[in-house]
Design a protein around this motif. Structure first.
Motif, PDB file in Angstrom:
ATOM      1  N   ASN A 117      -5.946 -24.987  44.744  1.00  0.00           N
ATOM      2  CA  ASN A 117      -6.711 -25.874  45.614  1.00  0.00           C
ATOM      3  C   ASN A 117      -7.565 -26.845  44.807  1.00  0.00           C
ATOM      4  N   SER A 118      -8.089 -26.350  43.709  1.00  0.00           N
ATOM      5  CA  SER A 118      -8.914 -27.182  42.845  1.00  0.00           C
ATOM      6  C   SER A 118      -8.104 -28.333  42.261  1.00  0.00           C
ATOM      7  N   ALA A 119      -6.867 -28.033  41.869  1.00  0.00           N
ATOM      8  CA  ALA A 119      -6.012 -29.045  41.243  1.00  0.00           C
ATOM      9  C   ALA A 119      -5.483 -30.052  42.257  1.00  0.00           C
ATOM     10  N   LEU A 120      -5.073 -29.562  43.422  1.00  0.00           N
ATOM     11  CA  LEU A 120      -4.399 -30.431  44.392  1.00  0.00           C
ATOM     12  C   LEU A 120      -5.356 -31.152  45.339  1.00  0.00           C
ATOM     13  N   GLN A 121      -6.477 -30.503  45.671  1.00  0.00           N
ATOM     14  CA  GLN A 121      -7.372 -31.075  46.680  1.00  0.00           C
ATOM     15  C   GLN A 121      -8.801 -31.309  46.170  1.00  0.00           C
ATOM     16  N   GLY A 122      -9.070 -30.889  44.941  1.00  0.00           N
ATOM     17  CA  GLY A 122     -10.425 -31.019  44.418  1.00  0.00           C
ATOM     18  C   GLY A 122     -11.416 -30.121  45.132  1.00  0.00           C
ATOM     19  N   ASP A 123     -10.914 -29.064  45.778  1.00  0.00           N
ATOM     20  CA  ASP A 123     -11.741 -28.135  46.550  1.00  0.00           C
ATOM     21  C   ASP A 123     -12.026 -26.895  45.693  1.00  0.00           C
ATOM     22  N   HIS A 124     -13.292 -26.668  45.358  1.00  0.00           N
ATOM     23  CA  HIS A 124     -13.666 -25.550  44.486  1.00  0.00           C
ATOM     24  C   HIS A 124     -14.238 -24.366  45.272  1.00  0.00           C
ATOM     25  N   THR A 125     -14.126 -24.390  46.590  1.00  0.00           N
ATOM     26  CA  THR A 125     -14.748 -23.360  47.424  1.00  0.00           C
ATOM     27  C   THR A 125     -14.281 -21.958  47.053  1.00  0.00           C
ATOM     28  N   TYR A 126     -12.961 -21.772  46.938  1.00  0.00           N
ATOM     29  CA  TYR A 126     -12.410 -20.455  46.608  1.00  0.00           C
ATOM     30  C   TYR A 126     -12.948 -19.946  45.268  1.00  0.00           C
ATOM     31  N   LEU A 127     -12.978 -20.824  44.280  1.00  0.00           N
ATOM     32  CA  LEU A 127     -13.385 -20.410  42.939  1.00  0.00           C
ATOM     33  C   LEU A 127     -14.879 -20.126  42.863  1.00  0.00           C
ATOM     34  N   ILE A 128     -15.669 -20.867  43.608  1.00  0.00           N
ATOM     35  CA  ILE A 128     -17.107 -20.595  43.628  1.00  0.00           C
ATOM     36  C   ILE A 128     -17.370 -19.251  44.295  1.00  0.00           C
ATOM     37  N   THR A 129     -16.665 -19.003  45.405  1.00  0.00           N
ATOM     38  CA  THR A 129     -16.779 -17.701  46.077  1.00  0.00           C
ATOM     39  C   THR A 129     -16.327 -16.581  45.154  1.00  0.00           C
ATOM     40  N   ASN A 130     -15.191 -16.802  44.485  1.00  0.00           N
ATOM     41  CA  ASN A 130     -14.657 -15.807  43.562  1.00  0.00           C
ATOM     42  C   ASN A 130     -15.612 -15.574  42.403  1.00  0.00           C
ATOM     43  N   GLY A 131     -16.259 -16.653  41.942  1.00  0.00           N
ATOM     44  CA  GLY A 131     -17.189 -16.537  40.830  1.00  0.00           C
ATOM     45  C   GLY A 131     -18.378 -15.650  41.168  1.00  0.00           C
ATOM     46  N   ILE A 132     -18.891 -15.790  42.376  1.00  0.00           N
ATOM     47  CA  ILE A 132     -20.020 -14.961  42.805  1.00  0.00           C
ATOM     48  C   ILE A 132     -19.606 -13.494  42.872  1.00  0.00           C
ATOM     49  N   LEU A 133     -18.426 -13.243  43.437  1.00  0.00           N
ATOM     50  CA  LEU A 133     -17.916 -11.864  43.516  1.00  0.00           C
ATOM     51  C   LEU A 133     -17.697 -11.276  42.123  1.00  0.00           C
ATOM     52  N   ASP A 134     -17.094 -12.071  41.229  1.00  0.00           N
ATOM     53  CA  ASP A 134     -16.821 -11.595  39.869  1.00  0.00           C
ATOM     54  C   ASP A 134     -18.111 -11.374  39.090  1.00  0.00           C
ATOM     55  N   GLY A 135     -19.126 -12.195  39.378  1.00  0.00           N
ATOM     56  CA  GLY A 135     -20.412 -12.029  38.704  1.00  0.00           C
ATOM     57  C   GLY A 135     -21.030 -10.675  39.017  1.00  0.00           C
ATOM     58  N   VAL A 136     -20.986 -10.294  40.283  1.00  0.00           N
ATOM     59  CA  VAL A 136     -21.529  -9.000  40.699  1.00  0.00           C
ATOM     60  C   VAL A 136     -20.693  -7.864  40.102  1.00  0.00           C
ATOM     61  N   THR A 137     -19.368  -8.013  40.159  1.00  0.00           N
ATOM     62  CA  THR A 137     -18.482  -6.973  39.632  1.00  0.00           C
ATOM     63  C   THR A 137     -18.671  -6.796  38.131  1.00  0.00           C
ATOM     64  N   SER A 138     -18.773  -7.906  37.395  1.00  0.00           N
ATOM     65  CA  SER A 138     -18.955  -7.822  35.942  1.00  0.00           C
ATOM     66  C   SER A 138     -20.296  -7.179  35.589  1.00  0.00           C
ATOM     67  N   LEU A 139     -21.301  -7.414  36.421  1.00  0.00           N
ATOM     68  CA  LEU A 139     -22.603  -6.781  36.204  1.00  0.00           C
ATOM     69  C   LEU A 139     -22.472  -5.258  36.270  1.00  0.00           C
ATOM     70  N   VAL A 140     -21.779  -4.789  37.299  1.00  0.00           N
ATOM     71  CA  VAL A 140     -21.608  -3.343  37.466  1.00  0.00           C
ATOM     72  C   VAL A 140     -20.753  -2.769  36.336  1.00  0.00           C
ATOM     73  N   LEU A 141     -19.665  -3.458  35.986  1.00  0.00           N
ATOM     74  CA  LEU A 141     -18.791  -2.970  34.918  1.00  0.00           C
ATOM     75  C   LEU A 141     -19.518  -2.949  33.574  1.00  0.00           C
ATOM     76  N   ALA A 142     -20.268  -4.018  33.285  1.00  0.00           N
ATOM     77  CA  ALA A 142     -20.981  -4.103  32.013  1.00  0.00           C
ATOM     78  C   ALA A 142     -22.102  -3.068  31.924  1.00  0.00           C
ATOM     79  N   SER A 143     -22.650  -2.681  33.070  1.00  0.00           N
ATOM     80  CA  SER A 143     -23.692  -1.660  33.064  1.00  0.00           C
ATOM     81  C   SER A 143     -23.133  -0.308  32.639  1.00  0.00           C
ATOM     82  N   THR A 144     -21.808  -0.170  32.702  1.00  0.00           N
ATOM     83  CA  THR A 144     -21.142   1.060  32.280  1.00  0.00           C
ATOM     84  C   THR A 144     -20.465   0.901  30.926  1.00  0.00           C
ATOM     85  N   PHE A 145     -19.755  -0.231  30.738  1.00  0.00           N
ATOM     86  CA  PHE A 145     -18.937  -0.407  29.532  1.00  0.00           C
ATOM     87  C   PHE A 145     -19.558  -1.320  28.477  1.00  0.00           C
TER      88      PHE A 145
END
Length: 226
Positions: A117-145
């Motif tokens: 979507n970012s490449a074809l439509q210039g829409d970053h909504t999915y990636l921004i949403t994904n980034g927030i989710l990944d940020g939280v997940t990486s926090l939890v993973l890094a707190s262990t690993f």
């Protein structure tokens, strides 16, 4: 590629905060967080399979892909090579955490459709949403690993960059059928990773990664010859 860069930055931020938490966490809290991540991976894997399997136009393709991909991965022995590489940076269980992070961050609808979507439509909504989710997940993973989870940001950048460039040059190739098949296989790999984290079964999920390459190859050949 603003969306992808944002996604990677969120992983780096989450990994940094999580690694700081890691130093103050007692072992029993690290253990329960590890188990929580295992259950989360199992749930996400099941959800992906049940969501996309009914939509598959090639119901046997994921089975063939897993079989062929597993043989190729075992021949290359991706798991051992990956563990050796990570072992240069850490003597702990980082390899297991990093492989989990890579699968969770890369194998998902948002991480595949986002760069398209970012490449074809210039829409970053999915990636921004994904980034927030990944940020939280990486926090939890890094707190262990530990902070080593941040290395997954490099893999994510290459992964999303691949789909970004493919969308620019091969727009017609990125069909819904292809995304469905990749999501099914990805869900199975995430489920297998969850079982490994929980200690139920030590599965070589990384050795099955080549299975993700079989659907694009098959559908390309089918498009050319049929």
């Amino acid at each position: 590629m603003f969306g992808t860069i944002f996604n990677c930055c969120m992983i780096l931020i989450g990994s940094t905060i999580g690694s700081l938490m890691n130093k103050g966490l007692k072992e029993r809290y690290q253990t329960i967080l590890l188990q929580a991540m295992g259950f989360a991976a199992v749930a996400l894997g099941i959800n992906a399979v049940t969501q996309y399997l009914p939509k598959s136009e090639e119901p046997v393709l994921f089975i063939v892909s897993l079989a062929i991909g597993a043989v190729i991965g075992e021949k290359i022995d991706i798991e051992v090579r990956f563990n050796r590489f990570v072992g240069r940076f850490s003597d702990g269980p980082l390899a297991k955490g990093l492989s989990t992070a890579i699968l969770l961050f890369c194998i998902g609808t948002l991480s595949i459709l986002g760069p398209i979507n970012s490449a074809l439509q210039g829409d970053h909504t999915y990636l921004i949403t994904n980034g927030i989710l990944d940020g939280v997940t990486s926090l939890v993973l890094a707190s262990t690993f530990g902070f080593g989870i941040a290395l997954s940001a490099v893999v994510l950048f290459l992964w999303q960059g691949f789909f970004y460039m493919m969308a620019l040059f091969l727009n017609d190739f990125m069909t819904e059928s292809l995304l469905t098949e990749i999501s099914i296989i990805g869900g199975i790999l995430i489920f297998a990773t969850g079982l490994s984290i929980l200690g139920i079964k030590n599965l070589k999920s990384l050795n099955m990664l080549p299975a993700l390459l079989i659907p694009p190859l098959y559908l390309t050949l089918k498009h050319i010859f049929l």
